[in-house]
Scaffold this active site. Sequence first.
Site, PDB file in Angstrom:
ATOM      1  N   ASP A 172      44.226  32.018   7.615  1.00 47.39           N
ATOM      2  CA  ASP A 172      44.124  32.268   6.026  1.00 47.39           C
ATOM      3  C   ASP A 172      45.076  33.431   5.818  1.00 47.39           C
ATOM      4  O   ASP A 172      45.638  34.058   6.848  1.00 47.39           O
ATOM      5  CB  ASP A 172      42.694  32.826   5.897  1.00 47.39           C
ATOM      6  CG  ASP A 172      41.622  32.048   5.869  1.00 47.39           C
ATOM      7  OD1 ASP A 172      41.811  30.914   5.619  1.00 47.39           O
ATOM      8  OD2 ASP A 172      40.279  32.640   5.713  1.00 47.39           O
ATOM      9  N   ARG A 173      45.556  33.422   4.827  1.00 50.08           N
ATOM     10  CA  ARG A 173      46.737  34.497   4.518  1.00 50.08           C
ATOM     11  C   ARG A 173      46.357  36.079   4.892  1.00 50.08           C
ATOM     12  O   ARG A 173      46.969  36.388   5.169  1.00 50.08           O
ATOM     13  CB  ARG A 173      46.849  34.373   2.829  1.00 50.08           C
ATOM     14  CG  ARG A 173      47.718  35.495   2.562  1.00 50.08           C
ATOM     15  CD  ARG A 173      47.430  35.979   0.950  1.00 50.08           C
ATOM     16  NE  ARG A 173      47.420  34.919  -0.018  1.00 50.08           N
ATOM     17  CZ  ARG A 173      48.596  34.701  -0.979  1.00 50.08           C
ATOM     18  NH1 ARG A 173      49.514  35.531  -0.611  1.00 50.08           N
ATOM     19  NH2 ARG A 173      48.517  33.784  -1.700  1.00 50.08           N
TER      20      ARG A 173
END
Length: 296
Positions: free
Chosen positions: A135-136
């Site tokens: 995930d970012r």
Amino acid sequence: MKRGDKKSQLTFTVKETTELLPFLMNAMHGISRNRAKALLVNRLVLVDNIITTNALTSLHPGQTVQLDRSKQKMAFHSNDLGVVYEDPYLLVIDKRAGLLSMSNNTRQQTVQNVLNNYLEKGGSRCTSHLVHRLDRDTSGLMIYAKDTKTQRTLIEEWQQLVTDRRYVALVSGEMQQNKGTIRSWLTEDKRFITHSSPVDNGGKYAVTHYNVLRKGNGYTLVELELETGRKNQIRVHLSDMGHPIVGDIKYGSNDESLRRLGLHAYILAFRHPVNGKYLRFETPVPDSFEKALKEA
């Protein structure tokens, strides 16, 4: 230890089991720890002809360690990520939180952009190919392939090749149980929010093993090992336990003290898809996680 003949390269043969950093310090006639680390950071050290930057790399009798002193070698510099391992087929990187793994058709910086720029400046004809995502807002270790064949092998044989993949998370509250396993079925709705069910509802079965490392100041630092790799699995399972990840507003946290998601991929071990060599990497727990446990 045997020195190579080339002026631009020194070669040493490993005589006993040790780690790379102390080996370098000894081989280079007692150079300082910081100087030995600089050699690694500047990508001047090779183990069995493979560039290696991990100071904790295990060495065994018969291996060779080379110091490439050529001024033509380009050092990798980025505030967004670090390259911890590179060979002709793949890269292992340590990304910061807030950085996308690959382009989503925006002009934002991505890991893939950084790596492609590095490879191009180094004169390589290779480009980076995503193998798995973080995930970012998750930091930590990732693998990128340098060609589509290696990428395909890693993706298709992921379960067989990856032998250890662990995360650490800083969660709200001090967990009462120090070890356990979370099992549920996960489904995603139209808003891209993942929901968890204790019974089979047609979703994807997910299993997460957890082990408490430290507690303090109303937080728990927990290690997580995935038996399955479902989207948002760790985030949802910890929320199910009543201990959402710090900074995870989407799944129940109201604590933004870290100014990031408190999740970090810190151990990654796998068999090389081409030569079968066992590779293991570990990055430190982020300082901000440790600080949160100790602050009064």
